[in-house]
Design an enzyme around this catalytic site. Structure first.
Site, short mmCIF file in Angstrom:
data_model
loop_
_atom_site.label_atom_id
_atom_site.label_comp_id
_atom_site.label_asym_id
_atom_site.label_seq_id
_atom_site.Cartn_x
_atom_site.Cartn_y
_atom_site.Cartn_z
N LYS A 152 21.23 -5.65 21.95
CA LYS A 152 19.78 -5.64 21.67
C LYS A 152 19.42 -6.79 20.74
O LYS A 152 18.39 -7.43 20.90
CB LYS A 152 19.37 -4.30 21.01
CG LYS A 152 19.16 -3.21 22.05
CD LYS A 152 18.76 -1.89 21.44
CE LYS A 152 18.71 -0.84 22.55
NZ LYS A 152 18.67 0.52 22.11
N PHE A 175 15.93 -1.97 14.98
CA PHE A 175 16.78 -0.78 14.85
C PHE A 175 17.34 -0.50 16.23
O PHE A 175 16.71 -0.81 17.23
CB PHE A 175 15.95 0.43 14.38
CG PHE A 175 15.90 0.59 12.89
CD1 PHE A 175 15.19 -0.29 12.11
CD2 PHE A 175 16.56 1.65 12.28
CE1 PHE A 175 15.13 -0.13 10.73
CE2 PHE A 175 16.52 1.83 10.91
CZ PHE A 175 15.80 0.93 10.12
N LYS A 206 16.86 -9.54 22.20
CA LYS A 206 15.50 -9.57 21.61
C LYS A 206 15.36 -10.68 20.58
O LYS A 206 14.33 -10.79 19.93
CB LYS A 206 15.17 -8.20 21.00
CG LYS A 206 15.21 -7.05 22.03
CD LYS A 206 14.69 -5.74 21.46
CE LYS A 206 14.99 -4.59 22.42
NZ LYS A 206 14.08 -3.46 22.29
N ASP A 254 9.60 4.20 25.66
CA ASP A 254 9.89 3.12 26.62
C ASP A 254 8.97 3.17 27.83
O ASP A 254 8.76 2.16 28.50
CB ASP A 254 11.35 3.20 27.06
CG ASP A 254 12.28 2.83 25.91
OD1 ASP A 254 11.98 1.82 25.23
OD2 ASP A 254 13.27 3.55 25.65
N ASN A 313 8.74 11.48 21.01
CA ASN A 313 10.14 11.71 20.61
C ASN A 313 10.17 12.32 19.21
O ASN A 313 9.12 12.58 18.62
CB ASN A 313 10.93 10.39 20.68
CG ASN A 313 10.30 9.33 19.79
OD1 ASN A 313 10.23 9.49 18.58
ND2 ASN A 313 9.80 8.26 20.40
O1 PMT Z 1 11.58 8.31 12.00
P1 PMT Z 1 12.81 9.06 11.53
O2 PMT Z 1 12.78 10.53 11.85
O3 PMT Z 1 13.11 8.79 10.08
O4 PMT Z 1 14.06 8.50 12.36
C1 PMT Z 1 14.49 7.19 12.19
C2 PMT Z 1 14.86 6.53 13.53
C3 PMT Z 1 16.09 7.23 14.13
C4 PMT Z 1 13.69 6.63 14.51
C5 PMT Z 1 15.16 5.03 13.20
O5 PMT Z 1 16.26 4.97 12.32
C6 PMT Z 1 15.46 4.23 14.47
O6 PMT Z 1 16.57 4.16 14.93
N1 PMT Z 1 14.40 3.58 15.04
C7 PMT Z 1 14.46 2.86 16.30
C8 PMT Z 1 14.40 3.84 17.43
C9 PMT Z 1 14.38 3.15 18.77
O7 PMT Z 1 13.38 3.17 19.46
O8 PMT Z 1 15.46 2.50 19.07
P2 PMT Z 1 15.71 1.70 20.49
O9 PMT Z 1 17.15 1.44 20.47
O10 PMT Z 1 15.12 2.49 21.61
O11 PMT Z 1 14.86 0.39 20.32
C10 PMT Z 1 15.42 -0.80 19.78
C11 PMT Z 1 14.38 -1.55 18.98
O12 PMT Z 1 13.34 -2.03 19.83
C12 PMT Z 1 13.72 -0.74 17.89
O13 PMT Z 1 13.59 -1.55 16.75
C13 PMT Z 1 12.35 -0.40 18.49
O14 PMT Z 1 11.36 -0.28 17.48
C14 PMT Z 1 12.08 -1.59 19.39
N2 PMT Z 1 11.27 -1.29 20.57
C15 PMT Z 1 11.72 -0.43 21.51
C16 PMT Z 1 10.95 -0.20 22.64
C17 PMT Z 1 9.71 -0.88 22.79
N3 PMT Z 1 8.95 -0.69 23.86
N4 PMT Z 1 9.31 -1.73 21.84
C18 PMT Z 1 10.06 -1.95 20.73
O15 PMT Z 1 9.67 -2.74 19.87
#
Ligand code: PMT
Length: 402
Positions: A337, A323, A341, A279, A210
């Site tokens: 979330k 995040f 979580k 994911d 991504n």
């Molecule tokens: O890296 P940059 O270019 O500075 O951009 C920053 C960002 C947009 C990536 C950052 O601000 C951000 O939003 N990061 C989280 C991105 C994300 O994967 O979001 P999500 O909504 O899909 O996941 C929710 C949370 O679960 C996140 O904290 C993620 O790290 C975590 N996760 C998700 C999937 C997975 N398999 N394991 C996880 O731990």
């Protein structure tokens, strides 16, 4: 970000080929808002003229201990008193030896001896001088006395030798300067930050990933280290430079990131998951490059482990900050979330806009807390947002919400 607004920094430059790097350091300090006053030793002036430093600092450069104009207010003492931070860069073995022995025979050594400000020393010298037991004793003595060091790095030295002795990069000395001036409200805490994307390999040359650049997570790691935390940064593949004073752990795929995070989690007080973890990953990684046999192809994907959910299930668990990167229903999805979580806090960012989120220098976010409170953070630099996130974590950990 104007980290050094209203700060007076004395930049003392001693003689060595690395003097030219002090010019870049000066630029970083002034860009951050510092009022910089430069002292040059006589040998430093053999490499670069005072005029360069004077022009870039917009302040007169101090080269003589007894200057008739400055001595109206006893120049070295007034400079020593005014300094919020004193940096010696590059610092020769000679200057470090003098400081360690209390010798004050020129403007630099006299001022550094008279100052009550923190002193940050960035050595640069030949590798054999750097490893000489006399130098080592001098440095150890200064460390014991509370002087700070930005260690030189390894490389090929101007004298022709290979080894440790090259002046640290100006960006690294600058980070060390910010750390020296920051409040240490995270001291004694261990923080883990994840940053960047993951890469899920299809074959040796292709992967699914991504647009995460790592900027957000690295900004948090940098800021937390400045604030005194021990910081472990688990990073996917990015172009970001390793932040000063941070333990960097590389992880390519989601499974590697899971292993890295879990191996450190039980020793952490706080985990902040800014990484954009893929994911899904291909069910199989082809050992050799997949050939183009047909006009279409199907890759079967399997769900990756949810690292954050795994952390949320730990007992006891660290303070957990997730995040949420959303394009619609920001608050609703982020709150779900946080609950699913088992998080303490979530940083909800709208990634549908090009001026924020993935790969941008700025971000805007809503910080949501477990008890339903929220804090709005309008568009700002990722460095500034990192500070806001850490302010909130510090408040939650210290239990002083007011
Ligand atoms: O890296 P940059 O270019 O500075 O951009 C920053 C960002 C947009 C990536 C950052 O601000 C951000 O939003 N990061 C989280 C991105 C994300 O994967 O979001 P999500 O909504 O899909 O996941 C929710 C949370 O679960 C996140 O904290 C993620 O790290 C975590 N996760 C998700 C999937 C997975 N398999 N394991 C996880 O731990």
């Amino acid at each position: 970000m104007s980290y050094l607004k209203d700060k007076c920094v004395v930049l003392a430059v001693s003689g060595g080929i690395a003097v030219y790097k002090a010019i870049e350091l000066l630029r970083l300090l002034t860009k951050a808002g510092a009022d910089v006053h430069v002292i040059m030793t006589r040998s430093a002036q053999e490499f670069v003229t005072p005029l360069t430093f004077q022009t870039l600092s917009s302040n007169p450069v101090h080269v003589e201990l007894f200057n008739l104009i400055a001595e109206r207010e006893i120049g070295h003492i007034s400079l020593a008193d005014r300094a919020d931070l004193f940096i010696v860069a590059p610092a020769t073995a000679n200057v470090i030896g003098k400081i360690a022995c209390g010798i004050a025979d020129d403007m630099l050594t006299t001022t550094v001896m008279a100052t009550k400000a923190p002193v940050l020393i960035a050595p640069a010298m030949n590798v054999n001088m750097y490893t000489n037991p006399i130098y080592r004793e001098n440095e150890a003595r200064l460390v014991r006395l509370g002087y700070l060091f930005a260690d030189p790095v390894c490389g090929s030295l101007a004298c022709g030798w290979e080894g440790q002795g090259k002046l640290a990069a100006p960006e690294v000395i600058f980070e060390a300067a910010l750390a020296a001036l920051s409040a240490k409200d995270m001291a004694g805490r261990t923080l883990m930050v994840t940053a960047g994307p993951t890469r899920e390999e299809i074959d040796p040359v292709r992967y699914i990933s991504n647009h995460s650049s790592g900027k957000m997570g690295y900004a948090i790691a940098r800021a937390a280290a400045r604030r005194g935390a021990r910081v472990i940064l688990v990073s996917g593949p990015t172009c970001q430079s390793a932040p000063f004073g941070v333990e960097l752990v590389a992880a390519n795929s989601a499974c590697e990131m899971l292993a890295a995070v879990m191996s450190h989690a039980s020793r952490c007080d706080v985990v902040i998951k800014a990484a954009a973890v893929a994911d899904y990953r291909p069910v199989e990684r082809n050992a050799s490059k997949v050939k183009k046999h047909s006009d279409s192809m199907t890759i079967e994907l399997v769900r990756n482990p949810d690292i954050l959910a795994g952390l949320g299930a730990m007992e006891p668990r660290p303070f957990l900050v997730g995040f949420a990167a959303e394009t619609d229903n920001l608050v609703e999805y982020a709150a779900k979330k946080m609950k699913d979580k088992n998080l303490d806090m979530i940083v909800a960012n709208d990634v549908s806009r090009s001026d924020a989120g993935f790969n941008a220098d700025n971000n805007r976010a809503l910080l949501l807390f477990r008890d339903g409170r929220s804090k709005d953070c309008p568009l700002m630099s990722k460095d500034a947002l990192a500070e806001r996130i850490l302010d909130s974590i510090a408040t939650e950990l210290n239990g002083d919400r007011g």
